[in-house]
Design an enzyme around this catalytic site. Structure first.
Site, short mmCIF file in Angstrom:
data_model
loop_
_atom_site.label_atom_id
_atom_site.label_comp_id
_atom_site.label_asym_id
_atom_site.label_seq_id
_atom_site.Cartn_x
_atom_site.Cartn_y
_atom_site.Cartn_z
N SER A 1 -11.49 -2.10 4.15
CA SER A 1 -12.61 -3.03 4.37
C SER A 1 -13.51 -3.16 3.15
CB SER A 1 -13.42 -2.63 5.61
OG SER A 1 -12.60 -2.68 6.76
N HIS B 1 1.62 3.18 2.19
CA HIS B 1 0.48 2.56 2.87
C HIS B 1 0.40 3.12 4.29
CE1 HIS B 1 -2.04 -0.36 4.88
NE2 HIS B 1 -2.55 -0.61 3.68
N GLY C 1 -8.90 -2.57 7.86
CA GLY C 1 -8.87 -3.72 8.77
C GLY C 1 -9.87 -3.64 9.91
N GLU D 1 -0.04 1.80 7.06
CA GLU D 1 0.74 1.08 8.08
C GLU D 1 2.21 1.50 8.01
OE1 GLU D 1 -0.81 -2.69 6.88
OE2 GLU D 1 -2.74 -1.98 7.61
N LYS E 1 -0.15 -8.01 2.91
CA LYS E 1 0.53 -7.58 4.14
C LYS E 1 1.48 -8.70 4.64
CE LYS E 1 -3.28 -4.49 4.93
NZ LYS E 1 -4.11 -3.73 5.85
N ASN F 1 -3.46 -6.64 -1.28
CA ASN F 1 -2.32 -6.36 -0.41
C ASN F 1 -2.32 -7.41 0.69
OD1 ASN F 1 -0.44 -5.33 1.36
ND2 ASN F 1 -1.63 -3.52 1.92
N GLU G 1 -7.27 5.48 0.98
CA GLU G 1 -7.54 4.53 2.07
C GLU G 1 -7.72 5.29 3.37
OE1 GLU G 1 -6.01 0.35 0.95
OE2 GLU G 1 -4.41 1.41 1.98
P1 PGA Z 1 -8.44 -4.03 4.49
O1 PGA Z 1 -7.01 -3.40 4.11
O2 PGA Z 1 -9.12 -4.37 3.19
O3 PGA Z 1 -8.14 -5.24 5.32
O4 PGA Z 1 -9.19 -2.98 5.25
C1 PGA Z 1 -6.85 -2.55 3.01
C2 PGA Z 1 -5.43 -2.07 2.94
O5 PGA Z 1 -4.81 -1.87 4.00
O6 PGA Z 1 -4.86 -1.89 1.85
#
Ligand code: PGA
Length: 254
Positions: free
Chosen positions: A215, A97, A175, A99, A12, A10, A169
């Site tokens: 992460s 997601h 992140g 976000e 983003k 992803n 998640e």
């Molecule tokens: P990250 O993001 O690996 O940077 O923690 C995962 C995601 O948001 O799908």
């Protein structure tokens, strides 16, 4: 039931046009697609270019989108339909997601509609679920995952379910560099699978792939992916570095 591992990147709101094509081609060049399924999800505006570059090389690396709108056509300024995504070579669509849930305030009902429209159009959906830190601290992890899963899966058929992936998640792990302990991820995944079984029966539940996201990096991927109910990863930060993304793909194939 052995489920084929599925790793999705992803990206983003990152990369530019040239960087997106290069990133995709670097992943394509290093990917051993005989053992796992892999996809990259560029920003909307670069999907066509990435998909074209991969198609030219008959790549097995699939292309995904990070979002979609549930209406087929019309006056929805700024939105993109499932058919438009299909038209530019998208196979998978990330929906719900964290976000989008927590920064863009998408509701469970909107997410349910997006999942349904995506699957109705023959695309694959990656439904994201997961708890906030305060929900985890209150012991609500399973309840939150169950609510989000039940809501998004309401009314889906067995045919729809064959094209659905779930990504667990935990929001506090996205992140942040904090990863769920493998046993905590396993616990959440097993519960989500049990929820799917209660809705669709044991066979369909045994087939649904559940990715872990939050992460996931080369140094923790192997342990997470070794859990019986962890069937892949949804990768954010590490998906922007081809070597890291490929290391995660390789950890999965072992
Ligand atoms: P990250 O993001 O690996 O940077 O923690 C995962 C995601 O948001 O799908």
């Amino acid at each position: 039931m052995s489920r084929r591992t599925f790793i999705a990147g992803n990206w983003k709101m990152n990369t530019d046009r040239a960087g997106a094509i290069k990133l995709a081609l670097d992943v394509h060049a290093g990917l051993d697609a005989s053992r796992i399924d892999a996809a990259v999800c560029p920003p909307f505006v670069y999907i066509d270019a990435v998909s074209h570059a991969l198609r030219e090389r008959s790549s097995k690396l699939m292309v995904g989108a990070q979002d979609v709108y549930h209406e087929p056509v019309g006056a929805f300024t700024g939105e993109v339909s499932p058919a438009m995504l299909k038209d530019v070579g998208v196979a998978h669509v990330i929906i719900g997601h964290s976000e989008r849930r927590h920064v863009l305030h998408e509701s469970d009902e909107l997410i349910r509609r997006k999942v349904r429209a995506t699957l109705d159009n023959g695309l694959h959906a990656i439904l994201c679920v997961g708890e906030l830190l305060e929900q985890r601290e209150r012991g609500e992890t399973n309840a939150v995952n169950e609510l989000q899963t039940r809501s998004a899966l309401a009314g889906l058929s067995a045919d729809h379910m064959a094209r659905l992936t779930i990504a667990y998640e935990p929001v506090w792990a996205i992140g942040t560099g904090k990863t769920a302990k493998p046993e905590d991820a396993q616990h959440a995944h097993a519960h989500i699978r049990a929820v799917v079984a209660s809705l669709h029966g044991a066979d369909i539940a045994a087939r649904v792939r559940i990715q872990y996201g939050g992460s996931m990096k080369p140094d923790n991927a192997k342990e997470l992916l070794a859990q019986p109910d962890v069937d892949g990863g949804l990768i954010g930060g590490a998906a922007l570095k081809p070597a890291d993304f490929l290391a995660i793909c390789n950890a999965a194939g072992q």
